[in-house]
Write an enzyme that holds these catalytic residues in place. Sequence first.
Site, PDB file in Angstrom:
ATOM      1  N   CYS A 210       0.781  -1.231  -0.021  1.00 18.32           N
ATOM      2  CA  CYS A 210       0.005  -0.036   0.016  1.00 18.32           C
ATOM      3  C   CYS A 210       0.814   1.135  -0.066  1.00 18.32           C
ATOM      4  O   CYS A 210       2.013   1.415   0.290  1.00 18.32           O
ATOM      5  CB  CYS A 210      -0.886  -0.013   1.321  1.00 18.32           C
TER       6      CYS A 210
ATOM      7  N   CYS B  61      13.450  -1.855   4.358  1.00 17.24           N
ATOM      8  CA  CYS B  61      13.182  -2.824   3.099  1.00 17.24           C
ATOM      9  C   CYS B  61      14.203  -2.297   2.152  1.00 17.24           C
ATOM     10  O   CYS B  61      13.976  -1.131   1.500  1.00 17.24           O
ATOM     11  CB  CYS B  61      11.746  -2.894   2.619  1.00 17.24           C
TER      12      CYS B  61
ATOM     13  N   ASP C 212      18.157  -3.968 -15.374  1.00 17.03           N
ATOM     14  CA  ASP C 212      16.782  -4.110 -14.694  1.00 17.03           C
ATOM     15  C   ASP C 212      16.929  -4.226 -13.361  1.00 17.03           C
ATOM     16  O   ASP C 212      17.937  -4.291 -12.819  1.00 17.03           O
ATOM     17  CB  ASP C 212      16.041  -5.526 -15.330  1.00 17.03           C
ATOM     18  N   ASP C 213      15.961  -3.895 -12.478  1.00 19.40           N
ATOM     19  CA  ASP C 213      15.989  -3.946 -11.177  1.00 19.40           C
ATOM     20  C   ASP C 213      16.111  -5.084 -10.266  1.00 19.40           C
ATOM     21  O   ASP C 213      16.616  -5.261  -9.374  1.00 19.40           O
ATOM     22  CB  ASP C 213      14.749  -3.023 -10.423  1.00 19.40           C
TER      23      ASP C 213
ATOM     24  N   CYS D 155       8.864 -12.693   0.917  1.00 19.77           N
ATOM     25  CA  CYS D 155       8.918 -11.499   1.908  1.00 19.77           C
ATOM     26  C   CYS D 155       7.765 -11.816   2.836  1.00 19.77           C
ATOM     27  O   CYS D 155       6.761 -12.282   2.198  1.00 19.77           O
ATOM     28  CB  CYS D 155       8.811 -10.214   0.844  1.00 19.77           C
TER      29      CYS D 155
ATOM     30  N   CYS E  30      16.466  -4.169   6.119  1.00 22.54           N
ATOM     31  CA  CYS E  30      16.186  -5.576   5.799  1.00 22.54           C
ATOM     32  C   CYS E  30      16.552  -6.077   4.336  1.00 22.54           C
ATOM     33  O   CYS E  30      16.358  -5.577   3.450  1.00 22.54           O
ATOM     34  CB  CYS E  30      14.570  -5.678   5.783  1.00 22.54           C
TER      35      CYS E  30
ATOM     36  N   CYS F  59      15.012 -11.239   2.094  1.00 22.33           N
ATOM     37  CA  CYS F  59      14.730 -11.981   0.693  1.00 22.33           C
ATOM     38  C   CYS F  59      16.144 -12.247   0.013  1.00 22.33           C
ATOM     39  O   CYS F  59      16.150 -13.074  -1.042  1.00 22.33           O
ATOM     40  CB  CYS F  59      13.705 -11.246  -0.301  1.00 22.33           C
TER      41      CYS F  59
HETATM   42  S1  SF4 Z   1      12.179  -9.536   2.730  1.00 17.21           S
HETATM   43 FE1  SF4 Z   1      12.944  -8.268   1.019  1.00 17.21          FE
HETATM   44  S2  SF4 Z   1      11.219  -7.373  -0.049  1.00 17.21           S
HETATM   45 FE2  SF4 Z   1      10.689  -7.982   2.053  1.00 17.21          FE
HETATM   46  S3  SF4 Z   1      11.005  -6.287   3.453  1.00 17.21           S
HETATM   47 FE3  SF4 Z   1      12.850  -7.375   3.503  1.00 17.21          FE
HETATM   48  S4  SF4 Z   1      14.122  -6.495   1.839  1.00 17.21           S
HETATM   49 FE4  SF4 Z   1      11.925  -5.724   1.681  1.00 17.21          FE
END
Ligand code: SF4
Length: 504
Positions: free
Chosen positions: A9, A253, A365-366, A402, A453, A456
């Site tokens: 969101c 993130c 690309d990302d 995630c 974070c 992932c």
């Molecule tokens: S796990 Fe990856 S996508 Fe999810 S919050 Fe952490 S860094 Fe972001």
Amino acid sequence: MGEHLKIACGVFGAIHLNRGNVFPYVYWGLRAQNHRGHQSHGFLTFDGSKFHIYKALDLVPKIRPSAINEWLERLPGHVGVGNVRYTTFGETDEKSILKDTQPATACIKGAKLAISFNGNIVNTLQLKKELTKDGRRRSDAKLLCIKILAEFSRSKDLFSAVEACMRDVEGAYSVAGITANGELFAFKDPHGIRPLCMGHSESMDIYAFSSETVGLDINGFTRDFELEPGELVVISKEGVKRKRLMKCRKAFCAFEIAYFARPDSRFDEKHVYEIREEFGRNLARENPDIAGDADIIVSLPETGDDAAFGVYEETGLRWERATRRHRYVTERAFIMLSRERYATIDKKVNILASKVRDKRVIVIDDSIVRGDTTKITIEKLRRMGAKKVYMFITFPRIIGPCFYGIDMATYSQLIGAKNTPEEIAKIIGADAVRYQSIEGFVNATGFRRDELCLGCVTGEYPTTLAQKIADTMKKRFLEGREETRRLYEDYALIEEITSSKNSS
Ligand code: SF4
């Protein structure tokens, strides 16, 4: 460009201390952040006695000049919150999407509360058990709203209520809300996983919270600060009160920076586009063999564009604008329902054959998530005569799901969960796939590694239940067990993991 994924969101909230109508600011705040959620949008205003609510599917609409008064009458009040949403929790049929559209409200014994929420709650099962007895389905935003109000009803103090939430609710949550007293408040989960900033108008009588700074910019507001992890801010006639209720390690993130955020947003002092340019420079420095073999750079719009500029700066290679967006196909493929995603996958970007024919091309690309869109892009480039196609990917290889509001919620949907970059190159038909190193990525962001974070891409998640689910399911995935739903919605699995025998 992204294949790709959905974020939960975008949030905006505003208060007009001189009791002017706040709806226009919330409206523009959401329009600027529609990239954070395409499925539905909602507004809620408070005029001192009543909540006024409007919710609908799809993008925030354009308002024709002749309809402005109608909107102002529909949503009167000096305090307001709004939300643009993509479903990362719950059902995805239209009826459920509309039902779960935010802002969420709760009412307990005459007391009421409204919130707009960005993130994802990992322990919804626990909250459901604690807060609901009727078995009815509720979104995580609704559960969070009920939780805050239940705690508030007990303590009669918003700071204590939010602190109790932070203690009991695991996950990512950046929230803007309105109390029945007409206070505007906002807070972030203890790790500060999702963005949320505060700003004010030049006249100092309007204050606002926004997921990204672009929501402030479009209103001509000045950014004051990014909320701290675990911080609650309350704004009323009495002024602005700030308090950090919990102190945990920050875990912002990393994927917000690589992909979700608009390039003209900023989370700390740097704009996102500056960081992405550095990603490009890093990729070029980390891969001199590819940079030395290529003829041109091509970026996938728009998240690859800034990194492409960085590669160009570092290598001097010609950055060909060989990819052009179909102007009015605005949907970001990641942000769409899966059926729609496949239907439009090939329709967003046009590639100019004359620019890539007989060329050795680096495509920027990302990220690569499933690999399906990347594969289609590479096939297209080859059909158009590209001699070689190298992929430069700014986000390190995604190896795990995630749990915090990006809809990559299983191992099986991730091409990087089982495959090395070399194997991925083979699967998608590239001559090579090169990911930016985690170290290079972190250095470019300006954050310290322990402030991000990176769950992932490293498998190390900032919260306890998420880590347990990830570890358990990774083992099972590698053993060949099927994943049937988003891992954080697999309540049988969560029951098993959190049972005393397994959680000790
Ligand atoms: S796990 Fe990856 S996508 Fe999810 S919050 Fe952490 S860094 Fe972001």
